[in-house]
Design a protein around this motif. Structure first.
Motif, PDB file in Angstrom:
ATOM      1  N   ALA A 351       0.825  -1.209   0.000  1.00 49.18           N
ATOM      2  CA  ALA A 351       0.000   0.000   0.000  1.00 49.18           C
ATOM      3  C   ALA A 351       0.858   1.257   0.000  1.00 49.18           C
ATOM      4  CB  ALA A 351      -0.932  -0.003   1.217  1.00 49.18           C
ATOM      5  N   SER A 352       2.083   1.165   0.502  1.00 46.67           N
ATOM      6  CA  SER A 352       2.987   2.308   0.526  1.00 46.67           C
ATOM      7  C   SER A 352       3.574   2.636  -0.839  1.00 46.67           C
ATOM      8  CB  SER A 352       4.125   2.036   1.512  1.00 46.67           C
ATOM      9  OG  SER A 352       4.874   0.896   1.106  1.00 46.67           O
ATOM     10  N   GLY A 353       3.367   1.759  -1.828  1.00 41.65           N
ATOM     11  CA  GLY A 353       3.920   1.969  -3.154  1.00 41.65           C
ATOM     12  C   GLY A 353       5.185   1.188  -3.424  1.00 41.65           C
ATOM     13  N   TRP A 354       5.741   0.523  -2.418  1.00 39.81           N
ATOM     14  CA  TRP A 354       6.947  -0.276  -2.597  1.00 39.81           C
ATOM     15  C   TRP A 354       6.596  -1.634  -3.210  1.00 39.81           C
ATOM     16  CZ3 TRP A 354      12.076   0.946  -1.448  1.00 39.81           C
ATOM     17  CH2 TRP A 354      12.267   2.176  -0.802  1.00 39.81           C
ATOM     18  N   ASP A 355       7.458  -2.140  -4.091  1.00 42.98           N
ATOM     19  CA  ASP A 355       7.369  -3.500  -4.598  1.00 42.98           C
ATOM     20  C   ASP A 355       8.241  -4.390  -3.715  1.00 42.98           C
ATOM     21  OD1 ASP A 355       5.677  -3.019  -6.813  1.00 42.98           O
ATOM     22  OD2 ASP A 355       7.375  -2.204  -7.918  1.00 42.98           O
ATOM     23  N   LYS A 375      33.059 -25.335  -6.325  1.00 38.72           N
ATOM     24  CA  LYS A 375      31.668 -25.657  -6.600  1.00 38.72           C
ATOM     25  C   LYS A 375      30.880 -25.368  -5.343  1.00 38.72           C
ATOM     26  CE  LYS A 375      28.546 -29.474  -7.690  1.00 38.72           C
ATOM     27  NZ  LYS A 375      28.430 -30.938  -7.967  1.00 38.72           N
ATOM     28  N   SER A 376      29.749 -24.716  -5.504  1.00 39.65           N
ATOM     29  CA  SER A 376      28.942 -24.371  -4.337  1.00 39.65           C
ATOM     30  C   SER A 376      27.510 -24.817  -4.547  1.00 39.65           C
ATOM     31  CB  SER A 376      28.969 -22.861  -4.084  1.00 39.65           C
ATOM     32  OG  SER A 376      28.312 -22.168  -5.130  1.00 39.65           O
ATOM     33  N   THR A 377      26.879 -25.196  -3.462  1.00 33.46           N
ATOM     34  CA  THR A 377      25.446 -25.472  -3.423  1.00 33.46           C
ATOM     35  C   THR A 377      24.857 -24.608  -2.325  1.00 33.46           C
ATOM     36  OG1 THR A 377      25.747 -27.757  -4.192  1.00 33.46           O
ATOM     37  CG2 THR A 377      23.682 -27.224  -3.070  1.00 33.46           C
ATOM     38  N   LEU A 378      23.880 -23.804  -2.680  1.00 36.42           N
ATOM     39  CA  LEU A 378      23.333 -22.844  -1.728  1.00 36.42           C
ATOM     40  C   LEU A 378      21.815 -22.838  -1.801  1.00 36.42           C
ATOM     41  CD1 LEU A 378      25.710 -19.821  -2.457  1.00 36.42           C
ATOM     42  CD2 LEU A 378      25.821 -21.368  -0.485  1.00 36.42           C
ATOM     43  N   LEU A 379      21.172 -22.839  -0.625  1.00 40.37           N
ATOM     44  CA  LEU A 379      19.742 -22.595  -0.513  1.00 40.37           C
ATOM     45  C   LEU A 379      19.605 -21.176   0.027  1.00 40.37           C
ATOM     46  CD1 LEU A 379      16.842 -23.719  -0.727  1.00 40.37           C
ATOM     47  CD2 LEU A 379      17.044 -24.380   1.696  1.00 40.37           C
ATOM     48  N   ILE A 380      19.107 -20.266  -0.810  1.00 40.50           N
ATOM     49  CA  ILE A 380      19.198 -18.841  -0.521  1.00 40.50           C
ATOM     50  C   ILE A 380      17.811 -18.222  -0.357  1.00 40.50           C
ATOM     51  CG2 ILE A 380      20.070 -16.621  -1.315  1.00 40.50           C
ATOM     52  CD1 ILE A 380      22.085 -18.114  -3.028  1.00 40.50           C
ATOM     53  N   PRO A 381      17.422 -17.894   0.877  1.00 41.88           N
ATOM     54  CA  PRO A 381      16.233 -17.039   1.045  1.00 41.88           C
ATOM     55  C   PRO A 381      16.612 -15.584   0.778  1.00 41.88           C
ATOM     56  CG  PRO A 381      17.123 -17.624   3.184  1.00 41.88           C
ATOM     57  CD  PRO A 381      17.986 -18.316   2.160  1.00 41.88           C
ATOM     58  N   SER A 382      15.658 -14.808   0.303  1.00 42.46           N
ATOM     59  CA  SER A 382      15.950 -13.413  -0.015  1.00 42.46           C
ATOM     60  C   SER A 382      14.718 -12.558   0.196  1.00 42.46           C
ATOM     61  CB  SER A 382      16.428 -13.273  -1.465  1.00 42.46           C
ATOM     62  OG  SER A 382      15.393 -13.648  -2.364  1.00 42.46           O
ATOM     63  N   ILE A 383      14.975 -11.266   0.386  1.00 41.15           N
ATOM     64  CA  ILE A 383      13.897 -10.281   0.444  1.00 41.15           C
ATOM     65  C   ILE A 383      14.401  -9.002  -0.215  1.00 41.15           C
ATOM     66  CG2 ILE A 383      14.557  -9.476   2.762  1.00 41.15           C
ATOM     67  CD1 ILE A 383      11.534  -8.952   3.224  1.00 41.15           C
ATOM     68  N   GLY A 384      13.552  -8.382  -0.998  1.00 32.51           N
ATOM     69  CA  GLY A 384      13.951  -7.162  -1.692  1.00 32.51           C
ATOM     70  C   GLY A 384      12.813  -6.161  -1.731  1.00 32.51           C
ATOM     71  N   PHE A 385      13.179  -4.899  -1.780  1.00 31.28           N
ATOM     72  CA  PHE A 385      12.212  -3.813  -1.899  1.00 31.28           C
ATOM     73  C   PHE A 385      12.686  -2.863  -2.994  1.00 31.28           C
ATOM     74  CE2 PHE A 385      11.809  -5.291   2.445  1.00 31.28           C
ATOM     75  CZ  PHE A 385      10.434  -5.318   2.652  1.00 31.28           C
ATOM     76  N   GLN A 386      11.750  -2.358  -3.759  1.00 34.03           N
ATOM     77  CA  GLN A 386      12.081  -1.375  -4.783  1.00 34.03           C
ATOM     78  C   GLN A 386      10.902  -0.427  -4.972  1.00 34.03           C
ATOM     79  OE1 GLN A 386      14.099  -2.690  -8.337  1.00 34.03           O
ATOM     80  NE2 GLN A 386      13.130  -1.120  -9.601  1.00 34.03           N
ATOM     81  N   ARG A 387      11.251   0.844  -5.201  1.00 35.61           N
ATOM     82  CA  ARG A 387      10.208   1.831  -5.477  1.00 35.61           C
ATOM     83  C   ARG A 387      10.735   2.837  -6.491  1.00 35.61           C
ATOM     84  NH1 ARG A 387       6.825   5.798  -1.309  1.00 35.61           N
ATOM     85  NH2 ARG A 387       5.073   6.150  -2.744  1.00 35.61           N
ATOM     86  N   THR A 388       9.946   3.093  -7.517  1.00 40.63           N
ATOM     87  CA  THR A 388      10.299   4.074  -8.532  1.00 40.63           C
ATOM     88  C   THR A 388       9.172   5.093  -8.643  1.00 40.63           C
ATOM     89  OG1 THR A 388      11.640   2.517  -9.800  1.00 40.63           O
ATOM     90  CG2 THR A 388      10.852   4.478 -10.955  1.00 40.63           C
ATOM     91  N   ILE A 389       9.527   6.353  -8.507  1.00 43.56           N
ATOM     92  CA  ILE A 389       8.587   7.454  -8.698  1.00 43.56           C
ATOM     93  C   ILE A 389       9.141   8.322  -9.818  1.00 43.56           C
ATOM     94  CG2 ILE A 389       7.489   9.474  -7.667  1.00 43.56           C
ATOM     95  CD1 ILE A 389       6.546   6.904  -6.421  1.00 43.56           C
ATOM     96  N   SER A 390       8.386   8.465 -10.897  1.00 41.56           N
ATOM     97  CA  SER A 390       8.852   9.293 -12.011  1.00 41.56           C
ATOM     98  C   SER A 390       7.653   9.821 -12.780  1.00 41.56           C
ATOM     99  CB  SER A 390       9.772   8.505 -12.940  1.00 41.56           C
ATOM    100  OG  SER A 390       9.044   7.508 -13.632  1.00 41.56           O
TER     101      SER A 390
END
Length: 568
Positions: A351-355, A375-390
């Protein structure tokens, strides 16, 4: 005191006077001159005699144009000059003290009297002592009526709207009393025939039945439906004439887009050279709005293929669950990596406009960094936020983008190592006086890990290139191993300040300074470069060519960078 009704005049301004009319105003007043020219319009005559016959009517029209600005005591003396076959009507205007406002009454009554949107900020042109201006009076009336229509007071009306002018006393009274009537509400939403379930369509509605009418809410609903990716055309209507007991039914006409689209593209940038791209999307594959797609990109240093399957959530146009898989091979300078990924991503616009993006992926990577490989094996949780105002998606004049990405892994939970990786980014754009543009960007990143030597190449930081420090080639700023091979850094800092000047429409010259590096400690030296460039706003977006040189390492020579895409 004696009062007479005012003359109500629409003010139409023009940029240049007609060649056959010359208006001189004393004392000089451009607004008065331009309004006379606009009010009279084109004047032509084939002789001086014919022009003199027009002079009287022109004088009366000029007086009316001046009264619209409050000059009820002005004098206008016409004269005809020039040759007989090309006469010019000259109007010599002498202004006197204008009529000024005395009593100003603007009242709103009825159900909406306490609503903030009817509490209009009082214009300085509508205060006691201000110069009378019929246009400002009409603007105030229109503003009240427009607010009523925007917020659903469709039965609103003026109980009193008067502009009374005492010419002798040079004073005027404004009396505006507006009765709003009841506010209408939005009712049930009905859709035209589409291939989609009614449940999916109703979950796209951003309001509940019974919400007070707001034209912006209807416009937002229209935009949201278009942005869902399911429709080629959308028309949302809420006709007040069909209201029942104050409830307006909302009618939505939809035309579904074609199920499949196939796209091919190519490009060139100095970072990866020439590249080709192909993309297939099935925008909807069932009545529940599920979609899927695949894409591939090929360039000299990078080859990748990925596919995805997406399930709409609530609301479907801005919230979904995406499952994906992909393969990528990258061979750039001293780094060679090959990875496979499988995962899911929950994306939602808040609701704030953030994705917001919450993800979990399983990633396997084989890599070599200089003389090191692994060689790597990874189980990766992630969280991201993005907002564009133009103010424009392709070529904005002002706006900003903010981004945050946080991901990590826990050794023993499928993963080989512990790590936490944070990446922050910001861009800002501001245009001054239409031609002067100022662009700033900054990126900061860091990796926390007790086993950084085992962190795969795709997660490490590199700097340099057309989106980083432009005095250096792509990914050439990095810590090195004992043999001098670049192996990627634990931390990243990249910043830039850029000034652009539009010297002709769609063309801009630029100058910039970049600063940053990929490092293992914040005390490691940073690099600075500067340069100039050219920008062309093409139909598909800005195309940029930059010539940059390192200030920190002058022996690096000049670097040419070519890139395209939106600046935010």
């Amino acid at each position: 005191m004696a009062r007479i009704p005012a003359l109500l005049t629409m003010l139409l301004l023009t940029t240049a006077a007609q060649a056959a009319l010359e208006v001189r105003v004393e004392p000089r007043n451009d607004a008065a001159r331009e309004n006379i020219e606009a009010f009279l319009g084109p004047i032509t005559a084939d002789s001086r005699e014919a022009m003199w016959r027009m002079a009287r009517a022109s004088r009366e029209q000029a007086l009316s144009a001046l009264q619209a600005l409050g000059y009820y005591h002005a004098r206008v003396r016409p004269n005809v000059i020039g040759p007989d076959d090309d006469p010019v009507l000259q109007l010599n205007v002498t202004l006197q003290e204008p009529v000024r406002l005395d009593e100003v009454v603007i009242e709103v009554t009825g159900e909406g009297r306490d609503e903030s949107f009817f509490n209009l900020p009082r214009s300085r042109h509508m205060l006691k002592g201000a110069q009378l201006h019929h246009g400002h009076y009409e603007d105030t009336k229109s503003l009240l009526e427009n607010q009523a229509l925007r917020y659903g007071y469709f039965n609103g009306q003026f109980l009193e709207n008067r502009l009374l002018v005492d010419v002798e006393q040079r004073m005027a009274d404004v009396i505006l009393r507006y009765e709003t009537g009841p506010r209408f509400h939005l009712g049930e939403v009905s859709f035209s025939d589409t291939p989609f379930d009614e449940d999916l369509l109703q979950r796209m509605v951003p309001f509940e039945p019974g919400v007070p009418y707001d034209a912006d809410l209807i416009a937002e609903f229209n935009r949201e439906l278009l942005s869902s990716g399911y429709f080629d055309s959308v028309q949302v209507a809420a006709p007040a004439s069909q209201a029942v007991d104050g409830q307006i039914p909302v009618q939505v006409m939809l035309e579904a887009r074609k199920q499949h689209s196939l796209g091919f593209g190519g490009g060139f940038s100095t970072d990866v050279g020439p590249r080709a791209r192909a993309e297939w999307t099935q925008h909807w594959l069932n009545s529940r709005g599920h979609s899927r797609g695949a894409e591939t990109e090929l360039s000299g240093p990078r080859q990748q293929f990925s596919s995805w399957y997406q399930i709409p959530l609530t609301p479907p146009q801005s919230s979904h669950l995406r499952f994906f898989t992909g393969w990528q091979r990258e061979n750039i300078d001293d780094t060679d990596s090959q990875s496979m990924v499988l995962g899911g991503l929950f994306q939602k616009r808040l609701a704030s406009g953030w994705d917001r993006s919450i993800g979990l992926r399983l990633e396997q990577e084989r890599y070599s960094l200089g003389n090191d490989s692994g060689k790597s094996t990874l189980l990766i949780p992630s969280i991201g936020f993005q907002r564009t105002i133009s103010d424009n998606t392709i070529d904005p004049s002002r706006g900003y983008t903010l981004m945050m990405d946080l991901q990590g892994a826990k050794e023993g939970v499928v993963s080989d190592i512990d790590f936490v990786r944070l990446n922050l980014g910001a861009r800002g754009l501001y245009t001054l006086f239409d031609k002067h543009r100022f662009l700033a960007r900054a990126q900061v990143g860091g990796i926390a890990s007790d086993g950084f030597a085992s962190v795969p190449a795709s997660l490490r930081f590199f700097a340099g290139g057309d989106q980083s420090v432009r005095g250096y080639d792509y990914r050439t700023l990095s810590p090195t191993d004992e043999t001098g091979d670049r192996i990627g850094g634990r931390y990243l800092l990249a910043s830039s300040l850029e000034y652009q000047y539009e010297f002709r429409p769609k063309w801009r010259a630029a100058t910039f300074v970049d600063h940053g590096n990929a490092v293992n400690t914040w005390k490691d030296p940073k690099k600075t470069s500067a340069g100039v460039g050219i920008r062309w706003v093409s139909p598909v977006g800005p195309i940029r060519v930059d010539l940059a040189r390192s200030i920190s390492d002058p022996d690096e020579g000049f670097r040419i960078h070519f890139s395209m895409g939106a600046e935010l």
